[in-house]
Scaffold this motif. Structure first.
Motif, short mmCIF file in Angstrom:
data_model
loop_
_atom_site.label_atom_id
_atom_site.label_comp_id
_atom_site.label_asym_id
_atom_site.label_seq_id
_atom_site.Cartn_x
_atom_site.Cartn_y
_atom_site.Cartn_z
N ASP A 199 29.33 -21.26 -2.14
CA ASP A 199 30.56 -21.72 -2.80
C ASP A 199 30.31 -23.15 -3.27
O ASP A 199 29.16 -23.57 -3.34
N ASP A 200 31.39 -23.89 -3.56
CA ASP A 200 31.19 -25.26 -4.04
C ASP A 200 30.40 -26.11 -3.06
O ASP A 200 29.73 -27.06 -3.42
N PHE A 201 30.56 -25.78 -1.76
CA PHE A 201 29.85 -26.54 -0.73
C PHE A 201 28.38 -26.14 -0.65
O PHE A 201 27.62 -26.74 0.07
N ARG A 202 28.02 -25.03 -1.28
CA ARG A 202 26.69 -24.41 -1.17
C ARG A 202 26.63 -23.51 0.06
O ARG A 202 27.47 -23.60 0.95
N GLY A 203 25.59 -22.67 0.08
CA GLY A 203 25.60 -21.59 1.05
C GLY A 203 24.66 -21.74 2.22
O GLY A 203 24.18 -22.84 2.53
N VAL A 204 24.39 -20.62 2.87
CA VAL A 204 23.47 -20.56 4.00
C VAL A 204 22.07 -20.30 3.44
O VAL A 204 21.84 -19.26 2.81
#
Ligand code: FRU
Length: 502
Positions: free
Chosen positions: A396-401
């Motif tokens: 998502d906007d935060f970036r993923g795993v």
């Protein structure tokens, strides 16, 4: 006591009503795992009393019947014919006045050695820790003569009491060579597992203890001792697992019915899971002789478990795993694979690129017919790669795993440092996880199970495993390929949408 029983009944009737209304929404909530077990509503932590009786796998679990947070610990109950699809059952063992029902074990007392059933109707027996907050923990017993539907607390509880404030989490199994039951149970503050024996599950005799050893930086909880096959051999090894604050560790060795003897070559701390969200794992009791051992754990972490942004439930179980021992670089190590029957959840293959090297690109799940973050993604990386290589999921906007291989360190890594941690700062403190690469082969194989908020990663046929939670605010529903240069890109990528079990 009657007041409490009445209020439990009243609350469960009310819940049933509101549940019926909300039925179509249940199990469709944001973050709800679709093929990992979670209770309909409210809090769960450890799996308890895993036992196979007459073709049915029972899963009991720590449960709060009143709230979506820890408290009033009670045994919830679910059953399954295949360890994948679960049927919810009524609450099994509710708390009694001031005594909570902490973690424990379940066995089928086939010969009625307790005398609590009959020869025709042998009892299922649950042995658990009776917990009186800040006062005492002792081992208690309850039994069921209707295959686990209703339970009666033994009238001479406790059955094992050292008068201690911390003494918990019994696991009992049948030790055939000595024709007695063995209990392992923890002295958490002493970092010790104690072993006891019994002929009738009611009276217990002290045998020996194990520890302190390995990681002793936190309290020891939930011991589990089970014999597991050596991979590709007829040999067997004994696996002793304990949980410790937020992580699990294991010891491999021999057990003669009295004492656990650590393999002399084990010289480091070994973990069954290199991720942050795998705790209180225990194995199934009384599986048929040709059945592979199965372990289930709580896919969560005490540091932030109370704060994870899920409602109306909190907590889920890991996938059921089969285990083997394998001698790797002179040490016996644990190999774990997801149960093969999980493959039955695969819908048809959505994406396959054999032999094509994928680099620096994004695969939109919707473009390949997958509408949610519920899928399995398998791929390979060549260990000759020169830069960090892998994929990123639950973006998502935060970036993923991020999941992949770090060639400089020769390590498999999972990085969730860029994922949403707005619900609890401690979530972002626990963010980067690695496991050594043991194989000499130049191919590193990944099986990644993505389930809305849980990611389970099995590397190189179970040489290392990671369980990680992540809570994207608005998932982009895509998979990103992370590396930018060759050689060593992602290869043989296959993506399968998985069916919901609910
Ligand atoms: C482990 C644990 C156990 C205890 C239970 C209480 O997660 O702390 O030691 O029995 O949870 O819910």
């Amino acid at each position: 006591m009657y007041k409490k029983i009445f209020s439990i009944l009243f609350i469960s009737i009310c819940l049933n009503h509101s549940q019926v209304k909300a039925q179509e929404k249940l199990y469709q909530e944001k973050y709800r795992p679709q093929y990992h077990f979670s209770p309909k509503i409210n809090w769960t932590n450890d799996p308890n009393g895993l036992v196979y009786v007459k073709g049915v796998y029972h899963l009991f679990y720590q449960f709060n019947p009143f709230e979506n947070t820890w408290g009033h610990m009670t045994w919830g109950h679910a059953t399954s014919k295949d360890l994948i699809h679960w049927q919810h059952q009524p609450i099994a063992i509710p708390e009694l006045k001031d005594t909570m029902i902490f973690s424990g074990t379940c066995i089928y007392d086939q010969n009625n050695s307790t005398g609590l059933g009959t020869k025709q109707k042998p009892p299922m027996v649950a042995i658990y820790t009776g917990h009186i907050e800040n006062v005492k923990q002792a081992q208690h017993l309850a039994y069921s003569v209707d295959d686990g539907k209703t339970w009666t607390k033994y009238n001479k509880n406790p059955i094992l009491d050292l008068g201690k404030k911390d003494f918990r989490d019994p696991k009992v199994f049948w030790f055939a060579p000595k024709k007695y039951w063995v209990m392992c149970v923890n002295l958490p503050l002493e970092h010790q597992v104690q072993f006891y024996s019994s002929k009738n599950l009611l009276e217990w005799k002290f045998l020996s203890d194990f520890g302190p050893l390995g990681d002793t930086t936190g309290v020891w909880e939930c011991p589990d001792l089970v014999q597991i096959p050596v991979l590709n051999s007829k040999e067997k090894k004994w696996l002793l697992q304990v949980s410790m604050s937020e992580k699990m560790q294991y010891f491999m060795g021999e057990f003669d019915g009295e004492k656990f003897m650590l393999d002399p070559h084990q010289n480091s701390i070994l973990r069954p899971d290199a991720g942050p969200d795998y705790y209180a794992g225990i194995s199934y009791n009384q599986l048929p002789a040709n059945h592979l051992p199965v372990t289930i754990a709580w896919a969560n972490n005490w540091s932030y478990a109370r704060k994870i942004p899920t409602s109306p439930w909190k907590g889920a179980m890991s996938l059921p795993r089969n285990s083997w021992a394998q001698n790797i670089n002179g040490q016996w190590q644990l190999i774990q694979k997801p149960m093969a029957s999980l493959n039955s959840l695969r819908k048809k293959i959505a994406f396959q690129k054999a032999a094509v090297e994928l680099k620096d690109q994004t695969i939109a799940l919707s473009a390949i017919g997958i509408l949610s973050d519920v899928y399995e993604c398998d791929f390979e990386i060549t260990s000759t790669s020169t830069e960090k290589t892998g994929i990123s999921v639950l973006n998502d906007d935060f970036r993923g795993v991020e999941i992949g291989y770090e060639p400089q360190l020769k390590k498999i890594f999972i990085n969730r440092s860029k994922t949403n941690a707005s619900f609890d700062p401690s979530f972002s403190d626990i963010r980067y996880f690695t496991a050594p690469l043991n194989t000499n082969s130049d191919k590193i194989k990944f099986r990644v199970f993505v389930d809305n908020s849980i990611v389970e990663v099995f590397v190189n046929d179970g040489e290392s495993v990671f369980t990680v939670q992540a809570f994207p605010v608005h998932s982009d529903k895509n998979i990103k390929i992370l590396n930018t240069s060759s050689p060593g890109s992602v290869k043989n990528l296959q993506i399968y949408p998985l069916q919901s079990i609910w």
